[in-house]
Design a protein around this motif. Sequence first.
Motif, PDB file in Angstrom:
ATOM      1  N   ALA A 257      20.098 -11.029 -33.025  1.00 43.52           N
ATOM      2  CA  ALA A 257      19.159 -10.243 -33.095  1.00 43.52           C
ATOM      3  C   ALA A 257      18.639 -10.162 -34.160  1.00 43.52           C
ATOM      4  O   ALA A 257      17.292 -10.084 -34.812  1.00 43.52           O
ATOM      5  CB  ALA A 257      19.461  -8.845 -32.680  1.00 43.52           C
ATOM      6  N   LYS A 258      19.655 -10.190 -35.531  1.00 41.91           N
ATOM      7  CA  LYS A 258      19.093 -10.318 -36.821  1.00 41.91           C
ATOM      8  C   LYS A 258      18.335 -11.622 -37.194  1.00 41.91           C
ATOM      9  O   LYS A 258      17.143 -11.392 -37.821  1.00 41.91           O
ATOM     10  CB  LYS A 258      20.273 -10.437 -37.926  1.00 41.91           C
ATOM     11  N   LEU A 259      18.437 -12.617 -36.588  1.00 41.66           N
ATOM     12  CA  LEU A 259      17.816 -13.863 -36.856  1.00 41.66           C
ATOM     13  C   LEU A 259      16.484 -13.694 -36.252  1.00 41.66           C
ATOM     14  O   LEU A 259      15.474 -14.321 -36.646  1.00 41.66           O
ATOM     15  CB  LEU A 259      18.703 -15.178 -36.076  1.00 41.66           C
ATOM     16  N   ALA A 260      16.441 -13.036 -34.979  1.00 42.02           N
ATOM     17  CA  ALA A 260      15.301 -13.024 -34.185  1.00 42.02           C
ATOM     18  C   ALA A 260      14.132 -12.124 -34.992  1.00 42.02           C
ATOM     19  O   ALA A 260      12.916 -12.177 -34.968  1.00 42.02           O
ATOM     20  CB  ALA A 260      15.362 -12.292 -32.649  1.00 42.02           C
ATOM     21  N   ASP A 261      14.779 -11.108 -35.706  1.00 39.72           N
ATOM     22  CA  ASP A 261      13.910 -10.079 -36.429  1.00 39.72           C
ATOM     23  C   ASP A 261      13.729 -10.814 -37.843  1.00 39.72           C
ATOM     24  O   ASP A 261      13.240  -9.929 -38.838  1.00 39.72           O
ATOM     25  CB  ASP A 261      14.606  -8.699 -36.572  1.00 39.72           C
ATOM     26  N   GLN A 262      13.905 -11.951 -37.989  1.00 38.10           N
ATOM     27  CA  GLN A 262      13.553 -12.570 -39.244  1.00 38.10           C
ATOM     28  C   GLN A 262      14.458 -12.093 -40.490  1.00 38.10           C
ATOM     29  O   GLN A 262      13.886 -11.787 -41.748  1.00 38.10           O
ATOM     30  CB  GLN A 262      12.357 -12.549 -39.749  1.00 38.10           C
ATOM     31  N   ARG A 263      15.754 -11.740 -40.136  1.00 32.87           N
ATOM     32  CA  ARG A 263      16.648 -11.245 -41.299  1.00 32.87           C
ATOM     33  C   ARG A 263      17.777 -11.926 -41.444  1.00 32.87           C
ATOM     34  O   ARG A 263      19.009 -11.859 -41.352  1.00 32.87           O
ATOM     35  CB  ARG A 263      17.093  -9.816 -40.839  1.00 32.87           C
ATOM     36  N   PRO A 264      17.801 -13.320 -41.681  1.00 37.68           N
ATOM     37  CA  PRO A 264      18.938 -14.355 -41.621  1.00 37.68           C
ATOM     38  C   PRO A 264      19.910 -13.694 -42.953  1.00 37.68           C
ATOM     39  O   PRO A 264      20.899 -14.295 -42.840  1.00 37.68           O
ATOM     40  CB  PRO A 264      18.109 -15.693 -42.213  1.00 37.68           C
ATOM     41  N   LEU A 265      19.712 -13.093 -44.012  1.00 33.10           N
ATOM     42  CA  LEU A 265      20.487 -12.953 -45.059  1.00 33.10           C
ATOM     43  C   LEU A 265      20.990 -11.638 -44.616  1.00 33.10           C
ATOM     44  O   LEU A 265      22.063 -11.414 -45.384  1.00 33.10           O
ATOM     45  CB  LEU A 265      19.555 -12.500 -46.238  1.00 33.10           C
ATOM     46  N   GLU A 266      21.092 -10.956 -43.354  1.00 32.49           N
ATOM     47  CA  GLU A 266      21.711  -9.927 -43.109  1.00 32.49           C
ATOM     48  C   GLU A 266      22.786 -10.561 -42.050  1.00 32.49           C
ATOM     49  O   GLU A 266      23.710  -9.757 -41.734  1.00 32.49           O
ATOM     50  CB  GLU A 266      21.071  -8.843 -42.473  1.00 32.49           C
ATOM     51  N   ILE A 267      22.823 -11.660 -41.704  1.00 30.08           N
ATOM     52  CA  ILE A 267      23.838 -12.058 -40.853  1.00 30.08           C
ATOM     53  C   ILE A 267      25.143 -12.320 -41.403  1.00 30.08           C
ATOM     54  O   ILE A 267      25.463 -12.644 -42.662  1.00 30.08           O
ATOM     55  CB  ILE A 267      23.571 -13.674 -40.345  1.00 30.08           C
ATOM     56  N   SER A 268      26.107 -11.633 -40.877  1.00 33.19           N
ATOM     57  CA  SER A 268      27.675 -11.528 -41.364  1.00 33.19           C
ATOM     58  C   SER A 268      28.349 -12.752 -41.800  1.00 33.19           C
ATOM     59  O   SER A 268      28.118 -13.933 -41.149  1.00 33.19           O
ATOM     60  CB  SER A 268      28.492 -11.070 -40.308  1.00 33.19           C
ATOM     61  N   ALA A 269      28.802 -12.860 -42.993  1.00 33.63           N
ATOM     62  CA  ALA A 269      29.585 -14.275 -43.462  1.00 33.63           C
ATOM     63  C   ALA A 269      30.722 -14.299 -42.482  1.00 33.63           C
ATOM     64  O   ALA A 269      31.452 -15.517 -42.609  1.00 33.63           O
ATOM     65  CB  ALA A 269      30.070 -13.957 -44.883  1.00 33.63           C
ATOM     66  N   LEU A 270      31.045 -13.357 -41.656  1.00 37.09           N
ATOM     67  CA  LEU A 270      32.332 -13.529 -40.747  1.00 37.09           C
ATOM     68  C   LEU A 270      32.067 -13.852 -39.416  1.00 37.09           C
ATOM     69  O   LEU A 270      32.613 -13.813 -38.604  1.00 37.09           O
ATOM     70  CB  LEU A 270      33.215 -12.372 -41.033  1.00 37.09           C
ATOM     71  N   ALA A 271      30.789 -14.127 -39.140  1.00 45.14           N
ATOM     72  CA  ALA A 271      30.309 -14.284 -37.763  1.00 45.14           C
ATOM     73  C   ALA A 271      31.069 -15.384 -37.195  1.00 45.14           C
ATOM     74  O   ALA A 271      31.377 -15.444 -36.018  1.00 45.14           O
ATOM     75  CB  ALA A 271      28.760 -14.416 -37.737  1.00 45.14           C
ATOM     76  N   ILE A 272      31.245 -16.508 -37.887  1.00 44.17           N
ATOM     77  CA  ILE A 272      31.686 -17.678 -37.363  1.00 44.17           C
ATOM     78  C   ILE A 272      33.389 -17.455 -37.263  1.00 44.17           C
ATOM     79  O   ILE A 272      34.222 -17.650 -36.276  1.00 44.17           O
ATOM     80  CB  ILE A 272      31.716 -18.852 -38.275  1.00 44.17           C
ATOM     81  N   THR A 273      33.948 -16.937 -38.437  1.00 41.56           N
ATOM     82  CA  THR A 273      35.464 -16.968 -38.441  1.00 41.56           C
ATOM     83  C   THR A 273      35.885 -15.575 -37.586  1.00 41.56           C
ATOM     84  O   THR A 273      37.072 -15.548 -37.180  1.00 41.56           O
ATOM     85  CB  THR A 273      36.076 -16.376 -39.761  1.00 41.56           C
ATOM     86  N   ARG A 274      35.127 -14.897 -37.058  1.00 39.82           N
ATOM     87  CA  ARG A 274      35.440 -13.746 -36.033  1.00 39.82           C
ATOM     88  C   ARG A 274      35.387 -14.424 -34.738  1.00 39.82           C
ATOM     89  O   ARG A 274      36.034 -13.705 -33.771  1.00 39.82           O
ATOM     90  CB  ARG A 274      34.602 -12.703 -36.302  1.00 39.82           C
ATOM     91  N   SER A 275      34.668 -15.473 -34.195  1.00 40.73           N
ATOM     92  CA  SER A 275      34.247 -15.738 -32.967  1.00 40.73           C
ATOM     93  C   SER A 275      34.603 -17.116 -32.352  1.00 40.73           C
ATOM     94  O   SER A 275      34.796 -17.451 -31.260  1.00 40.73           O
ATOM     95  CB  SER A 275      32.837 -15.425 -32.820  1.00 40.73           C
ATOM     96  N   VAL A 276      34.992 -17.937 -33.392  1.00 38.51           N
ATOM     97  CA  VAL A 276      35.218 -19.422 -32.655  1.00 38.51           C
ATOM     98  C   VAL A 276      36.506 -19.463 -32.131  1.00 38.51           C
ATOM     99  O   VAL A 276      37.520 -18.641 -32.336  1.00 38.51           O
ATOM    100  CB  VAL A 276      35.199 -20.390 -34.092  1.00 38.51           C
ATOM    101  N   PRO A 277      36.466 -20.411 -31.155  1.00 42.63           N
ATOM    102  CA  PRO A 277      37.668 -20.471 -30.366  1.00 42.63           C
ATOM    103  C   PRO A 277      39.336 -20.394 -30.846  1.00 42.63           C
ATOM    104  O   PRO A 277      40.180 -19.944 -30.632  1.00 42.63           O
ATOM    105  CB  PRO A 277      37.642 -21.744 -29.564  1.00 42.63           C
ATOM    106  N   ASN A 278      39.269 -21.013 -31.993  1.00 45.52           N
ATOM    107  CA  ASN A 278      40.723 -21.115 -32.648  1.00 45.52           C
ATOM    108  C   ASN A 278      41.228 -19.981 -33.440  1.00 45.52           C
ATOM    109  O   ASN A 278      42.302 -19.910 -33.884  1.00 45.52           O
ATOM    110  CB  ASN A 278      40.760 -22.475 -33.456  1.00 45.52           C
ATOM    111  N   MET A 279      40.386 -19.048 -33.711  1.00 44.01           N
ATOM    112  CA  MET A 279      40.835 -17.920 -34.472  1.00 44.01           C
ATOM    113  C   MET A 279      41.755 -17.000 -33.837  1.00 44.01           C
ATOM    114  O   MET A 279      42.418 -16.458 -34.535  1.00 44.01           O
ATOM    115  CB  MET A 279      39.582 -16.922 -34.979  1.00 44.01           C
ATOM    116  N   ALA A 280      41.901 -16.870 -32.312  1.00 45.02           N
ATOM    117  CA  ALA A 280      42.996 -16.117 -31.887  1.00 45.02           C
ATOM    118  C   ALA A 280      44.374 -16.589 -32.552  1.00 45.02           C
ATOM    119  O   ALA A 280      45.238 -16.091 -32.736  1.00 45.02           O
ATOM    120  CB  ALA A 280      42.937 -16.123 -30.579  1.00 45.02           C
ATOM    121  N   ALA A 281      44.473 -18.100 -32.243  1.00 43.41           N
ATOM    122  CA  ALA A 281      45.701 -18.839 -32.605  1.00 43.41           C
ATOM    123  C   ALA A 281      46.006 -18.627 -34.015  1.00 43.41           C
ATOM    124  O   ALA A 281      47.097 -18.420 -34.548  1.00 43.41           O
ATOM    125  CB  ALA A 281      45.886 -20.329 -32.227  1.00 43.41           C
ATOM    126  N   ALA A 282      44.939 -18.828 -35.062  1.00 39.49           N
ATOM    127  CA  ALA A 282      45.019 -18.653 -36.434  1.00 39.49           C
ATOM    128  C   ALA A 282      45.474 -17.390 -36.962  1.00 39.49           C
ATOM    129  O   ALA A 282      46.077 -17.152 -38.073  1.00 39.49           O
ATOM    130  CB  ALA A 282      43.437 -19.172 -36.967  1.00 39.49           C
TER     131      ALA A 282
END
Length: 408
Positions: free
Chosen positions: A119-144
């Motif tokens: 939604a942030k990207l669609a609203d032209q707000r890329p700098l507000e995208i969380s730095a943790l978006a990937i590390t919170r969501s990728v498949p291996n993070m539950a194991a990690a």
Amino acid sequence: MHQPSTDIAITGLGVVSPAGIGASATWKGMLTGRSTATRDPQLSGLPVDISCRVADFDTRMVGPKHAWRLDRFTAMAVLAAREAVTDAHLNPADWDRTRVGVVIGTGTASMERYFGEFAKLADQRPLEISALAITRSVPNMAAAEIALDLGAAGPNFAVSTACASGTTALGVARDLLRAGSCDIVLAGGAESVCNPVPAACFHRMGALSQRTDDPEHACRPFDSARDGFVLAEGAALLILERPEHAQARGVRPRAYLAGYGASCDAYHFAAPDPDGHGATAAITAAITDAGLLPGDIDHVNTHGTGTRLNDLMEAKALRAVFPQPPAVTSLKGTIGHAIGAAGAIEAAVTVMTLQHGLIPPTANHEDTDIDIDLDIVAKVPRELTMTAALSTSFGFGGQNAALVFRAA
């Protein structure tokens, strides 16, 4: 004949499911034979707005040190892992961390994080995208995150075989122990897909039950009136060890993982092979791997999604393997379909079924489909002395996986 030396001891269970938080609570919920499906505010406005959520779960249950960076599926996995370790009488401060592995199955990982970020990207707000978006969501993070939480520095990875992921993870963990790569493996699955995109997608595919006006009776595995499954979430972790390792610790196993089999239909990207050839192959391989014959299996915890195609295919596969199929149940009538976590939750319940000599009923099963010739446990639990049980899982892409458990 059976070769006990190849069995893997299951010494601990941890479960977070719509039937309850904790293995014991989940078991009690399963025995009621009542569905946990309800209207879901987060799915409001969609054609299908029902799900089986873990009602009392909050990511803050893992503690403030972790909750801020964990998405729901990962927090569930961490909580289940902690319970499993405690149940197995393990102390992470005492184990050789390099010999402790983690294998987690997940089908979609986490989509919840992406909704807000897109939604942030669609609203032209890329700098507000969380730095943790990937590390919170990728498949291996539950194991990690389990490794970080408990100090497990051995092999650590995720497996993804759609709805068979949790079952596949347990098979892979078994292989790590047989190969001598680990002394202990925490294995299972985690998933949280009660979100708009998965719900809309599964609805468009025709996989979800349309009984939105009666959520409690929506999912009806193997029933003549079945029309699909209900989306769910959850996590289950099992502690696996070689028997001699458990014995050296003075711990009695809950059960043994005796066999694992896997195959691929190579038939269709989503629909199962209607003749069940791949499922038959996986089930047969698991039984053979356990050193057993089909007649040695006393019970089957089925995949049993409540969809027209899956239930017919699975019944055909079971009839191909078993001249007279043993008593079967499906947990999805009670807790819905937790996708990548489903097989792990079902494995944990199968272990408890063997321990208690009690088969949980298939919720909402009233009238067996005329084309499904199975002995389906329904309405009330069934007492049965069991020495071996089978748990099956099947997923998109034609993924098939089966596990054989032996009573301790």
